[in-house]
Design an enzyme around this catalytic site. Structure first.
Site, PDB file in Angstrom:
ATOM      1  CE  LYS A  90      -3.556   2.349   2.782  1.00 13.88           C
ATOM      2  NZ  LYS A  90      -4.337   2.303   4.059  1.00 13.88           N
ATOM      3  CD  GLN A  91       3.761   5.248  -2.982  1.00 16.22           C
ATOM      4  OE1 GLN A  91       4.171   4.254  -3.577  1.00 16.22           O
ATOM      5  NE2 GLN A  91       4.205   6.469  -3.237  1.00 16.22           N
ATOM      6  N   GLY A  92       0.312   5.538   0.429  1.00 16.73           N
ATOM      7  CA  GLY A  92      -0.565   6.680   0.612  1.00 16.73           C
ATOM      8  C   GLY A  92       0.203   7.972   0.421  1.00 16.73           C
ATOM      9  CB  VAL A 117       1.951  -0.200   4.257  1.00 19.54           C
ATOM     10  CG1 VAL A 117       1.822  -1.392   5.197  1.00 19.54           C
ATOM     11  CG2 VAL A 117       1.464   1.074   4.933  1.00 19.54           C
ATOM     12  CG  ASP A 162      -7.362   8.575   8.150  1.00 22.65           C
ATOM     13  OD1 ASP A 162      -8.425   9.019   7.670  1.00 22.65           O
ATOM     14  OD2 ASP A 162      -6.545   7.909   7.482  1.00 22.65           O
TER      15      ASP A 162
END
Length: 243
Positions: A25-27, A32, A147
């Site tokens: 995952k990339q935000g 991650v 969040d």
């Protein structure tokens, strides 16, 4: 431990602080990865540099947010709230090594599957009650998640539809968290969840009301927080009307 502090470069596709890991995952703030750390399955959250910020400011903000996230996780665990166990923190690469819950689904996925099956919403009330109690518990310990969404809540898969417990739900992603006793901050926390919940899961207003009801019954200072929540709602409506 020296290998954990190895510098990385743009040419290295999988960062060297956890060899053999995979990006999952990339935000906007972090990447991650999933891998193995000292023989244990783990996920690693790595905050990356923001090139648009001054390097010194970026380093200070990144260090502060990494420390705050770890602090919130530890504070929750001390209070008996299910969050990932922190295995190791690398303040050179700004990485947090945490417990991996591979035998889980997000609450978002659970509710979406529930709605696809057209099951009665009443069957979600027990889940909503548990979510409300968990939020009451983190707020009673002055942890502001920052969040709150159903994507940041994991559900242990062994939990049946009618057997939810406080330990059934694991809160994750405390990257925007803070420690605060202010009712305003807690009201905003609930507002963030409300907006995310109702936009992600249409026609579930009655379910979210159960979340707030359980919160109100489980937190002695809930009345003040719920009052602030209504004030935040009003401000949100005014912004929408003004544009």
């Amino acid at each position: 431990m020296a290998s954990l502090l190895t510098d990385t470069s743009a040419e290295v596709p999988l960062f060297s602080v956890l060899p053999g890991s995979q990006l999952i995952k990339q935000g906007a703030e972090a990447k991650v990865y999933r891998g193995t750390f000292l023989g244990r399955a783990c996920v690693v959250k790595q905050r990356f540099k923001k090139k648009y910020r001054h390097p010194t400011l970026d380093e200070k903000l990144t260090a502060k947010r990494t420390s705050q996230e770890v602090r919130s996780l530890l504070r929750c665990q001390k209070a008996g709230i299910s969050t990932p166990t922190v295995y190791f923190v690398n303040y050179v690469e700004y990485c947090i090594y945490m417990e991996d819950f591979d035998n889980s689904v997000t609450v978002r996925e659970f509710i979406e599957d529930f709605q696809r099956r057209s099951a009665p919403l009443e069957e979600l009330f027990k889940l909503a009650e548990v979510v409300g109690k968990i939020l009451a518990k983190i707020h009673s310990n002055d942890v502001i998640h920052g969040d709150l969404t159903t994507s940041n809540m994991l559900l242990r898969q062994q939990s049946s539809d009618s057997n939810f417990q406080l330990s059934s739900i694991i809160l994750i992603d405390f990257g925007l968290s803070q420690i605060s006793g202010l009712a305003e901050d807690k009201g905003v926390d609930l507002y963030v969840l409300e907006r995310a919940f109702l936009s992600t899961h249409p026609d579930t207003e009655v379910v979210f009301e159960k979340v707030l009801s359980a919160y109100g019954k489980s937190y002695e200072k809930a009345a003040e927080v719920l009052k602030k929540l209504e004030e935040v709602r009003q401000r949100g409506r005014k912004r929408v009307m003004v544009g």
